[in-house]
Write an enzyme that holds these catalytic residues in place. Structure first.
Site, PDB file in Angstrom:
ATOM      1  N   SER A   1      47.436  13.577  76.998  1.00 53.13           N
ATOM      2  CA  SER A   1      48.063  13.816  75.489  1.00 53.13           C
ATOM      3  C   SER A   1      48.378  12.668  74.569  1.00 53.13           C
ATOM      4  CB  SER A   1      49.525  14.586  75.514  1.00 53.13           C
ATOM      5  OG  SER A   1      49.627  15.949  76.900  1.00 53.13           O
TER       6      SER A   1
HETATM    7  N1  SAH Z   1      50.892  14.198  82.589  1.00 55.97           N
HETATM    8  C1  SAH Z   1      49.423  14.117  81.943  1.00 55.97           C
HETATM    9  C2  SAH Z   1      48.438  14.910  81.102  1.00 55.97           C
HETATM   10  C3  SAH Z   1      47.497  15.824  82.524  1.00 55.97           C
HETATM   11  S1  SAH Z   1      46.362  16.651  82.217  1.00 55.97           S
HETATM   12  C4  SAH Z   1      48.902  12.652  81.936  1.00 55.97           C
HETATM   13  O1  SAH Z   1      50.966  12.125  82.164  1.00 55.97           O
HETATM   14  O2  SAH Z   1      48.573  12.293  82.831  1.00 55.97           O
HETATM   15  C5  SAH Z   1      47.057  18.199  82.698  1.00 55.97           C
HETATM   16  C6  SAH Z   1      47.242  18.158  83.586  1.00 55.97           C
HETATM   17  O3  SAH Z   1      47.118  19.546  84.848  1.00 55.97           O
HETATM   18  C7  SAH Z   1      45.329  18.226  84.282  1.00 55.97           C
HETATM   19  O4  SAH Z   1      45.356  17.418  85.811  1.00 55.97           O
HETATM   20  C8  SAH Z   1      45.077  19.612  85.180  1.00 55.97           C
HETATM   21  O5  SAH Z   1      44.426  19.474  86.723  1.00 55.97           O
HETATM   22  C9  SAH Z   1      46.199  20.367  85.287  1.00 55.97           C
HETATM   23  N2  SAH Z   1      46.515  21.299  85.788  1.00 55.97           N
HETATM   24  C10 SAH Z   1      46.079  22.668  85.261  1.00 55.97           C
HETATM   25  N3  SAH Z   1      46.556  23.823  85.748  1.00 55.97           N
HETATM   26  C11 SAH Z   1      47.365  23.137  87.068  1.00 55.97           C
HETATM   27  C12 SAH Z   1      48.354  24.239  87.776  1.00 55.97           C
HETATM   28  N4  SAH Z   1      48.352  25.548  87.978  1.00 55.97           N
HETATM   29  N5  SAH Z   1      49.251  23.034  88.906  1.00 55.97           N
HETATM   30  C13 SAH Z   1      49.459  21.425  88.358  1.00 55.97           C
HETATM   31  N6  SAH Z   1      47.883  20.951  87.150  1.00 55.97           N
HETATM   32  C14 SAH Z   1      47.313  21.618  86.654  1.00 55.97           C
END
Ligand code: SAH
Length: 267
Positions: A110
């Site tokens: 993000s």
């Molecule tokens: N906080 C992260 C942002 C990652 S984007 C950072 O700092 O990089 C959001 C992430 O949520 C993605 O990697 C996606 O695979 C994950 N995601 C989506 N649904 C999920 C679930 N049910 N459990 C765990 N992760 C999930």
């Protein structure tokens, strides 16, 4: 070992973003960010040599402050964690711009502004500890591990769960050199929460679903807060804040956001 990035990074972005949209139907008003109108700041010359990443990070932090992020602990953490270490080398010179960036497997990290905003929101939870730190925090969606690293500075223990093996492994690699003993990375389906670490002072989600999973509500401590993107009845995605209080759950809808979808299962 990671290579030092090819700084100077590009420093040309100072455009004002439109103010956050507040959705109607909020049950309670939280401190919203002030309209984003960055003040002009003295910038180091982008053409100058020898800029290192701390200079661009300081500038990013100043921009966040100008955009209305007032929480000093959050700003401190944003100044400390090197975002460029979490993105692909080809994107390193965009690492401190206020933009989301791809992190592989169709996922994105993000914008710094959104990350800071969400952390400031969890810190406004009523259950903050006396020393100003959160207790245990659960992050849904580790991605590249950037936010987990930030959270390690505002919480005693961070549990971060990721459903994509490739990103879980990448986050582990990215975080290893930082040696953050209070960050626990879990490979699994975050829709089920992570009962082993519960109850949590806060749950913060980096992926948005149609609803807030029951497991999160169950695993949230009394006085705790969930901050997550969620589909609204208008079909948009918005940030939602849920507080668990003695009077029950209190939900507040905030501005529109664009997060990757929350998916069930692992892959
Ligand atoms: N906080 C992260 C942002 C990652 S984007 C950072 O700092 O990089 C959001 C992430 O949520 C993605 O990697 C996606 O695979 C994950 N995601 C989506 N649904 C999920 C679930 N049910 N459990 C765990 N992760 C999930």
């Amino acid at each position: 070992m990671k290579q030092r990035p090819g700084f100077p990074a590009r420093l040309d972005k100072d455009k004002a973003s439109s103010p956050p949209k507040t959705l109607l139907g909020a049950t309670r008003v939280l401190t919203a960010q002030s309209p984003m109108r960055p003040k002009p700041v003295a910038m180091p010359s982008p053409a100058g040599v020898g800029l290192d990443s701390s200079t661009v990070r300081v500038r990013m932090v100043q921009k966040l402050a100008d955009q209305g992020v007032t929480d000093t602990l959050v700003l401190q953490a944003m100044g400390l964690i090197e975002r460029h270490r979490f993105v692909d080398s080809a994107l390193v010179n965009q690492a401190y711009e206020d933009t989301s960036l791809p992190i592989g497997l169709g996922q994105t990290i993000s914008k710094p502004n959104v990350v800071a905003r969400m952390m400031a929101l969890v810190r406004q939870a009523p259950g903050l500890q006396a020393d100003g730190l959160m207790g245990r925090v659960l992050e849904i969606g580790t991605g590249c591990g950037y936010q987990a690293a930030l959270l390690s500075h505002i919480a005693r223990e961070v549990y971060s769960i990721e459903r994509l093996r490739g990103l879980h492994d990448k986050a582990r690699e990215n975080l290893r050199p930082l040696r953050l003993p209070n960050v626990h990375l879990i490979f699994g389906d975050g829709m089920l929460g992570y009962p082993q670490g519960a109850p949590y002072s806060a749950i913060i989600a980096a992926a948005g679903g149609e609803d807030i999973p029951c497991a999160w509500l169950d695993q949230l401590a009394m006085g705790g807060r969930i901050v997550a993107p969620m589909q609204t009845s208008q079909g948009q995605q918005a940030l939602v804040v849920i507080d668990k209080t003695a009077q029950g759950l209190q939900q507040t809808l905030l501005e529109a956001v664009h997060f990757v979808p929350l998916k069930s299962g692992i892959a």
